[in-house]
Structure formats: structure tokens, C-alpha cells
Design a protein around this motif. Structure first.
Motif: not given
Length: 140
Positions: A29-37
Motif C-alpha cells: 500500500p502507498r497511502g494514496s492512489c497514484p491515479t486518482d490522488g
């Protein structure tokens, strides 16, 4: 996000996070979506099994910790995830590894676990038929 991922590995679980907009499950997991922000807060446990989408055979020992050459590093798309993990692929001769190979996680002995992705030693073949290319072509 990373702390919860590592906590999951300490519990013998592989957890990603789902984007509330595009519904993709990111692993780790990154903590946020890189596509939708947007923040990714929903945790999703994914399977220990997956598909080798791409790989390389390593023929040069570059560190004392590296496995005996040749060995395979592959991108493993775990069932339930939308991003692949970079991992060792073992339990098979390097020349027998292939795209579409179905694999499962091999865990270190539980008494050696730490808060680390190294709790998973490698991925090895499940014995299942290879995955159909259509199921992983977007990740190859």
C-alpha cells in the motif's frame, strides 16, 4: 500504510489498500492512489498465490546475501491485487520460469519473522496450470 502492511506480514497476512475511486488494490500500500490522488484507507487482504507476470534470470552474484546463481527475480501479481510485487522465484530451475507461472508464497519459519517483507522467502510454483495471458497482460 507501510506500517500496517508490515504489521500484516508479522501476522502472516498480505494486505494492500483499495482506492475508493478506481477500486484498484495497491500492494504494497502507498497511502494514496497514484491515479486518482485520493487516500487509500480500505485495507484488503490478498492471497498468497499469484502469477509471474515478468521475470529476469540473474547470473551474477552481486552480494553475499544473494542466492546462488542463476536465480530468478520476478514480478508476482498476487490474486486480489492490482500491482505486482518484486520477489524471488524459487523451487524451479531458472530456465523453467515463465510468464503466467502460478506461484505461492513460501514463508520464513514463524520464529524468524520481523516487521519485514523478508518474512516471505520467495514464491514457488503451485502446480496449477499457467494463467491465461489475458488475465495478466496489462501487468506484463
Amino acid at each position: 500504510a507501510q506500517s500496517r502492511y508490515l504489521q500484516g506480514l508479522m501476522e502472516g497476512k498480505i494486505r494492500g489498500q483499495r482506492c475508493p475511486v478506481c477500486k484498484k488494490v495497491y500492494l504494497p500500500p502507498r497511502g494514496s492512489c497514484p491515479t486518482d490522488g485520493v487516500p487509500t484507507e480500505e485495507e484488503v487482504e490478498v492471497a498468497e498465490t499469484g502469477t509471474v507476470t515478468t521475470f529476469c534470470v540473474v547470473n551474477i552474484a552481486f552480494s553475499d546475501r544473494a542466492p546462488e546463481v542463476p536465480y530468478v527475480c520476478g514480478q508476482v501479481l498476487l490474486d486480489g491485487a492490482d500491482t505486482a510485487l518484486l520477489a524471488l522465484v524459487a523451487g524451479i530451475k531458472a530456465e523453467e520460469c515463465r510468464m503466467g507461472l502460478r506461484v505461492k508464497a513460501v514463508w520464513m519459519p514463524r520464529d524468524e519473522w520481523t516487521y519485514s517483507s523478508e518474512n516471505i522467502k520467495w514464491f514457488e510454483p503451485t502446480g496449477e496450470p499457467d494463467a491465461d495471458y489475458e488475465t495478466y497482460k496489462a501487468y506484463a
